[in-house]
Scaffold this motif. Structure first.
Motif, mmCIF file in Angstrom:
data_model
loop_
_atom_site.group_PDB
_atom_site.id
_atom_site.type_symbol
_atom_site.label_atom_id
_atom_site.label_comp_id
_atom_site.label_asym_id
_atom_site.label_seq_id
_atom_site.Cartn_x
_atom_site.Cartn_y
_atom_site.Cartn_z
ATOM 1 N N LEU A 255 57.424 48.977 1.648
ATOM 2 C CA LEU A 255 57.001 50.377 1.998
ATOM 3 C C LEU A 255 56.150 51.002 0.593
ATOM 4 C CD1 LEU A 255 57.758 52.795 4.067
ATOM 5 C CD2 LEU A 255 59.067 53.453 2.252
ATOM 6 N N LEU A 256 56.690 50.605 -0.388
ATOM 7 C CA LEU A 256 56.183 51.221 -1.670
ATOM 8 C C LEU A 256 55.144 50.481 -2.155
ATOM 9 C CD1 LEU A 256 59.170 52.960 -3.330
ATOM 10 C CD2 LEU A 256 57.541 53.891 -1.831
ATOM 11 N N THR A 279 48.537 55.447 0.322
ATOM 12 C CA THR A 279 49.650 55.104 -0.031
ATOM 13 C C THR A 279 50.183 53.714 0.552
ATOM 14 O OG1 THR A 279 50.789 56.380 1.462
ATOM 15 C CG2 THR A 279 50.302 57.419 -0.792
ATOM 16 N N PRO A 281 52.072 52.548 2.987
ATOM 17 C CA PRO A 281 53.355 52.379 3.526
ATOM 18 C C PRO A 281 53.598 51.452 4.542
ATOM 19 C CG PRO A 281 52.863 54.334 4.118
ATOM 20 C CD PRO A 281 51.568 53.975 3.618
ATOM 21 N N ASN A 299 53.219 52.961 8.059
ATOM 22 C CA ASN A 299 54.340 53.757 8.761
ATOM 23 C C ASN A 299 53.895 54.995 9.092
ATOM 24 O OD1 ASN A 299 56.921 54.532 9.363
ATOM 25 N ND2 ASN A 299 57.224 55.426 7.265
ATOM 26 N N ASP B 407 64.101 53.091 0.936
ATOM 27 C CA ASP B 407 63.053 53.864 0.243
ATOM 28 C C ASP B 407 62.394 54.878 1.235
ATOM 29 O OD1 ASP B 407 63.418 52.413 -2.161
ATOM 30 O OD2 ASP B 407 61.785 50.943 -1.320
ATOM 31 N N GLU B 408 62.444 54.616 2.579
ATOM 32 C CA GLU B 408 61.606 55.375 3.641
ATOM 33 C C GLU B 408 62.283 56.645 4.049
ATOM 34 O OE1 GLU B 408 61.825 55.806 6.975
ATOM 35 O OE2 GLU B 408 63.721 54.689 7.578
#
Lengths: 334, 630
Positions: A255-256, A279, A281, A299, B407-408
């Motif tokens: 995600l990051l 970003t 994600p 996402n 994290d989300e």
């Protein structure tokens, strides 16, 4: 006349993807929720089939919170689903469902079928593991050997070469069972959630797991021992994908940290975020077993696809989605 | 055509007028008179019910005329009005299949169940069938929270009783009526057993009280099984007795498992105010009755407020201390226990109330740990509270209680109705790094925050409605709220900032209102609050002098430590990470009862609650499913 145009349009769409649809041996299904804005999860959620570029169609009556899916290879109308309502079963390709368990089994995360007994289904739950021996009609917990606490199970995967052999990734590590979940042994100890476990389609002894804090792990002995792949990501990894054609190709989602790929069986890694949203994600990656197209689910945004293993990307469809699983279903050649 | 248009406009204006009317909301000051006559109380109660129903029946806004929502239909049916119209509208609503319109989940289920029962003798056969069809075609989301499950299972239970012999293939979940009935019943009994043994999970909730009261009222109103019906009524008594003891002039106060950004600073905005108004008549309702009160009002006629609970709520003679046991939200991971005990203290006086729990993780997003709330005659628009907190934002905490990937969630929750979660200026939320001890009207909150924590500071709330605010050279901050004198001691350096600087997540709060945030960026930290009533002192200066003279020793290293003698003469020693000491003896939380105080008493694991007020007594015995009045 209209039919002719539609046919031409369809052919154009297929050709523009760079491969002929007739040669595909797999269909791609996606378990996803849709956020059409302001955090409102609307009821087009569920299971989608990728028909072509930017063309995903829903195959399930509005069913939110579906995390994972497995088809019965004997009859594709038989589907087993991990959902927020626990395990769901359909025998008529989503026209009707049965919630297989009551409130004691909820928010299921991952589901898989035994490789030698297609009536046996494995289910990963936030508080352990459940197994059905009757095609999802009933479910029982099998947790002997799992820790009393720390059983948060995010991923479960059966060994495609040995019936009764299954691995589960939980908060406390990776556990292995060789007797259909009756007994479990710890093969990797952790204190943070194991997020995914996958078996190589080309080498049944080769497995990779992703984790929240322990990076990516690889096993070359069927999951008995694990070593760190030293993926250069700083944050949690969400899932891993194998290439069914090139044994050196791996892809990982974070995600990051975005998309990471390896061209040399995990010895070196590359961030492949150029062309993705800023970003990046990424919730999930997958590699098409027929075409080697790399998919990355951004996402709450589009699924992106890449024909060059992440070097360039294009929007592939399903805008506003959060994708929990890509599922490739082997199908009869069309 | 013109006539039709004119009628539409007139209807709109009438409806708009009713919407605006909401007489009790507009009442200037609310009466705190104790009504001795049961008959008069009941009549006033029924008038309040009617007020909500009339408002709710016409709640559709001018731009949605002719397209009422489920709440409006339910209210009309409860009033016995417009049955034909309701049938037509219901058929339309039940046939919705578009994304965002098709109903699913507990918040769709319970209104539909209410309509199904309210409309048994009023709705057309086609309308009833449309409901039944929707329960076949619409997959129902069970949810992930305790209140979701209460609503889901109560709804499914009643629908299974309403359609007792339908086959599995006629229900959305592929289970027969008998299976659904058994499963729902089992869950409801299990939840009641848990709640009556080790306490509520979502305790003292300012807003979510409706999400429990409504399903329990549904069971009490319509369950065929007399034991389930009785249990529904008993749980309502349980909820309202707990609400009664946790209110000050009808306004909820103290720690809450789940609150919201506005309610923590303006407590009267809570949904609970509407329940105080409806049940006890001692608080103004909020604008729009909080929404769900309309759905509750449809069944409220079936409940009779017990006199003993009414008296606890409205007839306060003096100070009281109530110590209760609650529990945390379910912990999926990062914890050795599935749920941890919560030790809740409520000390209430006529002029103010002080409430707290011992600190730590209860719910990772919306917990309110402790506060002082002072009494005000008209609470609307008044920020009559004071507290401090650590505004941690943590994916680990969220993962503890929610089944999400790492994290989300911190960003996602802010899109899903929890807009302040990842803001450093927020005032809502509990912390693993906060430890609280309360002795009567003294609070000691200690903070020991590790390096690397997101938002490693303390936020203290100082209301615009304080008077005589002064930062004293002794280190105490003095102020007056209503008739309460307040002394606030920050244990580390701080600044006072206009709260509007950090309020982008607080929609509707005017800029420069006057509220202040105490911002203290030190990891070893703490807050001491001592409260007194104005009538106890000659004047405010006398209070300040008494506070300055209190024996007090503070050290922050290696961990925050406070030793003090309170205004009430009790010696307290608090060391972060260790049990507090009161008068040289360690506080033994293991002896904490489910309820202990002058009003509510229950042993842990007993399933029996005794509600007492003077000579009045009601015993709720869930073992025998009986209510005994004395």
């Amino acid at each position: 006349m209209i039919k002719k145009y539609l046919l031409l349009a369809a052919l154009f769409a297929i050709q523009s993807e760079g491969f002929a649809y007739e040669t595909l041996k797999h269909e791609l299904y996606v378990c996803a929720d849709m956020d059409l804005g302001n955090g409102k999860w609307v009821t087009v959620n569920g299971i989608f089939r990728r028909d072509s570029l930017n063309n995903y169609s829903t195959i399930v009556r509005d069913t939110p919170g579906i995390s994972d899916l497995v088809f019965d290879p004997r009859n594709h109308a038989y589907m087993y689903v991990a959902s927020i309502n626990g395990p769901l079963t359909t025998y008529d390709r989503c026209h009707s469902w049965r919630m297989g368990a009551d409130w004691r089994m909820t928010e299921a995360k991952s589901i898989d079928m035994d490789s030698g007994n297609f009536d046996r289904i494995y289910l990963a739950l936030p508080d352990g593991v459940a197994i059905s021996e009757d095609k999802g009609k009933s479910w029982t917990r099998r947790e002997a050997g799992l820790p009393l606490r720390g059983k948060y199970a995010q991923a479960i995967k059966s060994d495609r070469t040995q019936t009764g052999r299954v691995l589960v990734g939980i908060e406390k590590g990776i556990y292995l069972s060789v007797d259909s979940g009756t007994n479990w042994i710890c093969v990797f100890e952790s204190n943070a959630t194991v997020t995914d476990i996958q078996q190589s389609p080309l080498n049944s002894k080769e497995w990779i797991a992703t984790t929240k804090k322990d990076g990516a792990l690889k096993s070359n002995d069927g999951g008995l021992t694990w070593h760190n792949l030293h993926v250069p990501a700083k944050n949690a990894l969400y899932n891993v994908a194998f290439d069914s054609i090139n044994p050196s190709h791996y892809a990982i989602a974070s995600l990051l940290d975005g998309v990471l790929t390896s061209d040399d069986a995990g010895n070196t890694w590359n961030f492949r975020n150029s062309g993705l949203p800023k970003t990046h994600p990424i919730f999930r990656v997958a590699i098409d077993p027929d075409t080697q197209v790399l998919y990355a689910a951004v996402n709450r945004e589009y699924i992106y696809s890449s024909n060059d293993f992440g070097r360039t990307w294009r929007k592939d469809g399903l805008n506003h989605s959060t994708v929990y699983h890509f599922v490739f279903l082997p199908v009869t050649k069309k | 055509m013109k006539l039709k248009l004119l009628l539409t406009v007139l209807t709109g204006l009438i409806c708009y007028g009713v919407v605006q009317a909401q007489p009790s909301y507009l009442a200037p000051v609310f009466s705190q008179r104790v009504e001795p006559s049961a008959g008069v109380r009941r009549k006033a109660y029924e008038e309040r019910i009617n007020e909500v129903l009339v408002w709710s029946a016409h709640r559709t806004s001018a731009d949605k005329l002719g397209n009422p929502d489920l709440a409006s239909i339910a209210a009309r049916l409860a009033l016995g009005q417009d049955a034909q119209y309701c049938s037509k509208q219901l058929i339309d609503l039940m046939s919705k299949q578009n994304p965002g319109q098709k109903g699913t989940g507990p918040f769709w289920m319970f209104p539909v169940v209410e309509i199904a029962f309210l409309g048994r003798d009023l709705l057309s056969a086609e309308a009833k069938q449309s409901i039944r069809n929707a329960w076949h075609t619409n997959i129902q989301l069970r949810g992930d929270t305790e209140n979701h499950w209460a609503m889901y299972h109560a709804s499914l239970y009643l629908m299974s009783e309403l359609y007792p012999n339908d086959p599995a293939e006629s229900w959305y979940n592929g289970k027969s009526s008998q299976e659904n009935l058994a499963e729902s019943r089992e869950y409801l009994l299990s939840w009641m057993d848990l709640t009556t043994s080790i306490g509520q999970g979502e305790f003292n909730v300012p807003n979510y009280i409706a999400e429990y009261a409504i399903p329990m009222a549904m069971l009490a109103s319509w369950a065929k099984d007399p034991l389930i019906k009785k249990r529904g009524q008993m749980m309502l008594d349980w909820l309202y007795a707990d609400l009664a003891q946790n209110t000050l002039l009808g306004i909820i106060h103290g720690p809450a498992a789940r609150s919201d950004d506005m309610v923590v600073i303006e407590p009267s905005l809570a949904m609970a105010s509407n329940f105080s108004w409806l049940m006890f008549g001692n608080a103004p309702p909020t604008k729009g009755y909080g929404g769900w009160l309309g759905m509750y009002a449809c069944m409220a006629i079936n409940y009779d407020v017990p006199e003993v609970i009414y008296k606890i709520a409205v007839d306060r003679k003096g100070d009281f201390l109530q110590e209760d046991l609650k529990r945390t939200r379910r912990r999926w991971r990062n914890s050795d226990v599935l749920t941890a005990p919560v030790y809740k203290t409520n000390y209430t006086r006529l002029d103010y109330a002080v409430g707290s729990y011992q600190g730590g993780l209860v719910d990772p997003i919306q917990t309110h740990g402790w506060d002082v709330t002072w009494a005000v005659p008209n609470p609307k628009g008044i920020h009559n509270t004071m507290f401090s907190m650590n505004p941690i934002s943590s994916t680990d905490d969220l993962e503890t209680c929610f089944t999400v990937l790492p994290d989300e969630m911190p960003q996602r929750v802010m899109l899903e109705g929890k807009p302040s979660y990842d803001f450093p200026g927020k005032l809502l939320g509990g912390s693993r790094f906060e430890q609280v001890y309360q002795n009567l009207d003294t609070i000691i909150a200690l903070y020991n925050i590790p390096e690397g924590t997101r938002f490693p500071h303390i936020n203290g709330f100082f209301s615009k409605d304080l008077s005589h605010f002064v930062v004293d050279s002794s280190g105490w901050i003095f102020a007056q709220g209503g008739n309460a004198y307040l002394a606030y001691k920050p244990l580390a350096g701080y600044t006072l900032e206009p709260i509007s600087l950090e309020k982008s997540w607080l929609p509707g709060l005017p800029i420069n209102l006057g509220d202040k945030r105490l911002y203290s960026p030190h990891l070893k930290n703490g807050t001491i609050i001592q409260v007194g009533s104005a009538k106890e002192f000659k004047d405010f200066d006398a209070f300040k002098q008494r506070i300055r003279e209190l024996p007090l020793r503070v050290t922050l290293e290696p961990v925050p430590t406070v030793e003090m003698t309170t205004l009430r003469g009790n010696q307290i020693k608090c060391v972060f990470g260790k049990p507090p000491y009161l008068n040289a003896k360690p506080v033994d939380y293991s002896r904490w009862k489910l309820f202990e105080g002058p009003y509510l008493n229950a042993e842990k694991n007993s399933h029996v609650l005794t509600i007492t007020y003077g000579n009045l007594k009601r015993v709720l015995d869930f073992n025998t499913v009986t209510i005994t009045d004395n």
